[in-house]
Design a protein around this motif. Structure first.
Motif, mmCIF file in Angstrom:
data_model
loop_
_atom_site.group_PDB
_atom_site.id
_atom_site.type_symbol
_atom_site.label_atom_id
_atom_site.label_comp_id
_atom_site.label_asym_id
_atom_site.label_seq_id
_atom_site.Cartn_x
_atom_site.Cartn_y
_atom_site.Cartn_z
ATOM 1 N N GLU A 72 2.575 90.225 9.189
ATOM 2 C CA GLU A 72 2.812 91.579 9.687
ATOM 3 C C GLU A 72 1.482 92.315 9.888
ATOM 4 O O GLU A 72 1.287 92.999 10.894
ATOM 5 N N GLU A 73 0.563 92.134 8.965
ATOM 6 C CA GLU A 73 -0.760 92.747 9.097
ATOM 7 C C GLU A 73 -1.483 92.215 10.340
ATOM 8 O O GLU A 73 -2.131 92.975 11.059
ATOM 9 N N ARG A 75 -0.064 91.076 13.078
ATOM 10 C CA ARG A 75 0.588 91.637 14.253
ATOM 11 C C ARG A 75 0.134 93.074 14.486
ATOM 12 O O ARG A 75 -0.039 93.506 15.612
ATOM 13 N N ASN A 76 -0.039 93.830 13.403
ATOM 14 C CA ASN A 76 -0.449 95.231 13.530
ATOM 15 C C ASN A 76 -1.891 95.363 13.995
ATOM 16 O O ASN A 76 -2.249 96.377 14.602
#
Length: 78
Positions: A72-73, A75-76
């Motif tokens: 997720e990190e 992707r962000n």
């Protein structure tokens, strides 16, 4: 990844070190090339992990939370 020339040079220095001692310049070059190889390998391995999803036999996502958070990190960041 490293170029074929760099990989060949790593192998040449490794083979030479088995026969005779390397000069200081060659030993330093070998150290740099090995560090570059490891950095490329680790980067490639990290990319593989970031694209991984673990699923059990029943189809349930069992990807570890730590990996999900890291993905997720990533992707962000993009």
């Amino acid at each position: 990844m490293l170029s074929q020339e760099q990989l060949d040079r790593i192998n040449a220095l490794a083979n030479k070190s088995k026969v005779e001692p390397l000069s200081e310049a060659e030993a330093a070059e070998q150290k740099e090339l090995r560090a570059a190889y490891l950095a490329a390998f680790r980067g490639s391995f990290k990319n593989q992990l970031m694209g991984m999803k673990i699923v059990d036999e029943e189809g349930t996502d069992v990807t570890p939370e730590k990996l999900k958070q890291a993905q997720e990190e990533e992707r962000n960041k993009q």
